[in-house]
Design a protein around this motif. Structure first.
Motif, PDB file in Angstrom:
ATOM      1  N   THR A  32       6.631 -19.145  -1.076  1.00  0.00           N
ATOM      2  CA  THR A  32       7.515 -18.442  -0.153  1.00  0.00           C
ATOM      3  C   THR A  32       7.695 -17.000  -0.603  1.00  0.00           C
ATOM      4  OG1 THR A  32       8.683 -20.493   0.365  1.00  0.00           O
ATOM      5  CG2 THR A  32       9.787 -18.443   0.925  1.00  0.00           C
ATOM      6  N   GLU A  49       6.030 -18.231   4.577  1.00  0.00           N
ATOM      7  CA  GLU A  49       5.308 -19.100   3.655  1.00  0.00           C
ATOM      8  C   GLU A  49       3.851 -18.672   3.642  1.00  0.00           C
ATOM      9  OE1 GLU A  49       3.911 -23.785   3.167  1.00  0.00           O
ATOM     10  OE2 GLU A  49       5.335 -23.224   4.738  1.00  0.00           O
ATOM     11  N   ASP A 162      12.455 -22.202  -1.669  1.00  0.00           N
ATOM     12  CA  ASP A 162      11.974 -21.615  -0.418  1.00  0.00           C
ATOM     13  C   ASP A 162      13.112 -21.180   0.489  1.00  0.00           C
ATOM     14  OD1 ASP A 162      12.935 -24.083   0.310  1.00  0.00           O
ATOM     15  OD2 ASP A 162      11.101 -24.789   1.266  1.00  0.00           O
TER      16      ASP A 162
END
Length: 323
Positions: A32, A49, A162
């Motif tokens: 990420t 991502e 993330d």
């Protein structure tokens, strides 16, 4: 007047997101990544991502043209200080004083989003996964319409795994009380299969200048509770009774991002115009034109008054997932 910006889906599909621009602060946690543009209103330029097939964007990314234009309205998200959205005719009364914000360089008919988004922010502490951004505003008597209260603002923008976490902090540096609001203005990729879900109680209806007229029922309230297609209504409206969580899902791609906010951000704006492929679900502490709201409506408009030296902090999270 609507917020002018880029077409969300075309920016993603064309692959012209400016992810390698050297002016951006690059953060990474695993696969990420974040790109931050301190010089463009302290904005986030991209949140995505990294995959073998290319970046998968959770927010609409800034393009090369957007960076060249230095326009926060074309970024992925930008901060709102010291108020959110519009102030009618750029004027309001506070503490016995008439505040006139017209002429400060804001190009909109009604003062919009405060002044921090139109300033360069200073980079403070940073690591591989986080960066602090700082702004200090000192009123300038030579600038007509300048925000007349001194304040400090800080953003801590970080990746926690993330998850994107943004902590907003402001301090009143003036020697008198200051009316105040803050938030963030994220743009999401919008496609025909984008769905927004959020528990809300009512909607502020608005006039042609996107200024609130009355609080009441609207089909979008029920639609949001059960999952509202982004194309369902023509919206640029504040919602009250928000439970401080909203899910933006791309159902055809079986992925979603969940926005969650702490108690500071008791209001939510949905901007999903019928005429453009734009989508914003904005966590804010005050509704549009809250400083001009009558006293009997204050509980539904949010906002705050900061005493001299008082500090306020709020935390936002964007959590991506696949399903």
């Amino acid at each position: 007047m609507r917020d002018a910006s880029l077409n969300s889906s075309s920016a993603v599909a064309s692959g012209d997101a400016a992810l390698d621009d050297p002016s951006l602060v690059a953060l990474r946690s695993g696969n990420t990544e974040l790109r931050v543009a301190p010089q463009i209103g302290g904005s986030i330029a991209a949140y995505f991502e990294a995959t073998e097939a290319g970046p998968v964007h959770w927010l609409r990314p800034a393009t090369r043209a957007a960076l060249d234009a230095r326009n926060p309205l074309q970024m992925a998200s930008f901060p709102l200080f010291p108020y959110c959205n519009r102030i009618r005719d750029a004027r309001f009364d506070f503490d016995g004083q008439s505040i006139d914000l017209s002429g400060d360089g804001n190009a909109f008919a009604h003062a919009l989003h405060g002044n921090a988004w139109r300033r360069a922010w200073r980079v403070g502490a940073r690591s591989a996964t986080s960066v602090e951004l700082h702004l200090e505003h000192t009123p300038d008597a030579a600038i007509a319409g300048d925000w007349p209260f001194a304040y400090q603002a800080q953003q801590t923008i970080e990746l926690v795994g993330d998850v994107l976490r943004v902590t907003l902090t402001a301090r009143n540096l003036a020697d008198r009380p200051m009316p105040f609001g803050m938030g963030h203005h994220p743009y999401y990729p919008r496609t025909a299969d984008t769905v927004v879900t959020a528990a809300v109680d009512a909607m502020w209806h608005a006039d042609l200048d996107v200024l609130p007229t009355h609080l009441g029922a609207h089909p979008a309230v029920e639609a949001l509770r059960h999952g509202m297609p982004a194309d369902a209504f023509d919206l640029d409206n504040n919602f009250t009774g928000w439970k401080r969580e909203a899910v933006i899902a791309w159902t055809d791609e079986r992925r979603k991002v969940t926005l969650s906010a702490d108690a500071t951000f008791g209001q939510m704006v949905v901007f999903a115009p019928a005429s453009e492929a734009l989508l914003c679900v904005e966590p804010v502490s005050n509704t549009t034109d809250c400083f001009n709201s009558p006293a009997d409506a204050r509980e539904n408009v949010g906002g705050a008054v900061l005493a001299p030296g008082e500090t306020i902090t709020g935390v936002l999270h964007w959590t991506p997932a696949r399903y």
